[in-house]
Scaffold this active site. Structure first.
Site, PDB file in Angstrom:
ATOM      1  N   SER A  67     -18.924  50.002 -42.973  1.00  0.00           N
ATOM      2  CA  SER A  67     -18.976  50.409 -41.482  1.00  0.00           C
ATOM      3  C   SER A  67     -17.620  50.781 -41.000  1.00  0.00           C
ATOM      4  O   SER A  67     -16.781  51.667 -41.733  1.00  0.00           O
ATOM      5  CB  SER A  67     -19.768  49.328 -40.721  1.00  0.00           C
ATOM      6  N   ASP A  69     -25.957  52.201 -41.134  1.00  0.00           N
ATOM      7  CA  ASP A  69     -24.655  50.917 -41.535  1.00  0.00           C
ATOM      8  C   ASP A  69     -24.957  50.257 -42.554  1.00  0.00           C
ATOM      9  O   ASP A  69     -26.162  49.949 -42.762  1.00  0.00           O
ATOM     10  CB  ASP A  69     -24.847  50.298 -40.149  1.00  0.00           C
TER      11      ASP A  69
END
Length: 307
Positions: free
Chosen positions: A38, A154
């Site tokens: 991320s 993610d």
């Protein structure tokens, strides 16, 4: 002896990675392998691309208004982020569209999640921007990214602090950065009841406002929460925090890093990207607080060079 740096997920708290990378460099600790999840993937890519100073300067110049401009309300409902503005930002402060992972001197990997199978995906070659975008695509904010016929989101959903990725790429020593160790249960706010009946787009806009009260100047502290349940996005964000915290503890229990850096960042909320200097300073402070362990790494590096 190869040093691996595992940069964890944590949204706006991820600016701490910049402070940590620079503080480690001041000590003479320069990683050969950089893996990120991320926001960790984004900062890590900017670092290996040679853009970290530019990213730091930009992040420290951010205001609430500049952050709000990244949001786009649309009928597709596949995300709230203005993807064109995000693309321009990535090009300027992370890497060019033409940049490829295998062309850099340092090894790099980003971690993403296959939305269909739930599998952990390591992106170790190909487009740098595609690797970053896949890893930062937090469901609800970003649209999923198509990669090799897979829809990726993610990487924090499966591997919030990618220690295992560093080891798989050949790291002898892994320094891991966990941004979420102290945030569980810290971000509940009073739900804001609607004042009038809203249309579809107004409801969406209201949800975004609830999600980012610090950006849109909603008063969080006007009165205590008298039994009102947390708003939708607080519940989602806190649930993700709990999940990532449990996954991180489980995975690092099985494969612990040699050094774990855990900056104290619970005071910085999910989208408070304009608080970059605070996060970076806390990153540097965290490095200073772990000098005993880091000195042991420096001794190993010195012995390895002299042998």
């Amino acid at each position: 002896m190869k040093i691996g740096l595992a940069l964890g997920s944590g949204s706006s708290r991820g600016w701490a990675h910049i402070g940590i990378i620079k503080a480690l460099a001041d000590l003479g600790i320069v990683p050969d392998i950089v893996c990120g999840t991320s926001i960790g993937a984004l900062v890590g890519a900017s670092y290996i691309s040679g853009n970290l100073d530019n990213l730091e300067e930009w992040a420290c110049s951010l205001t609430k208004f500049e952050i709000a401009r990244f949001f786009e309300i649309n009928m597709s409902l596949n995300g709230f982020i203005d993807t064109h503005r995000l693309h321009h930002f990535l090009n300027k402060y992370v890497a060019a569209d033409s940049a490829r992972i295998e062309d850099f001197s340092k090894q790099y990997a980003s971690v993403a999640t296959d939305l269909e199978t739930g599998k952990e995906i390591w992106l170790t070659k190909g487009s740098v921007l595609e690797a970053v975008w896949s890893s930062v695509s937090l469901p609800g904010l970003f649209p999923a990214i198509k990669n090799n016929d897979r829809w990726l989101v993610d990487g924090g959903l499966v591997n919030p602090v990618p220690v295992s990725t560093c080891r798989a790429l050949g790291a002898d020593i892994v320094i891991a950065v966990d941004l979420n160790g102290d945030i569980v249960g810290k971000h509940f706010r009073k739900a804001i009841p609607p004042k009038k009946k809203l249309g579809v787009m107004s409801k969406i806009n209201s949800l975004v406002r609830e999600y980012t009260p610090s950006i849109f100047d909603i008063d969080e502290n006007s009165e205590k929460n008298n039994g009102t349940p947390p708003n939708l996005f607080d519940a989602i964000a806190s649930s993700v925090n709990i999940t990532q915290d449990r996954i991180t503890k489980s995975r690092m229990g099985e494969d612990p890093p040699d050094i774990l850096l855990s900056p104290k960042l619970s005071h910085i909320k999910l989208l408070e990207f304009y608080r970059a200097r605070e996060a970076m300073d806390e990153g540097r402070k965290c490095v200073q607080n772990n000098m005993i362990d880091l000195n042991a790494v420096l001794e190993l590096i010195d012995r390895n060079r002299s042998s």
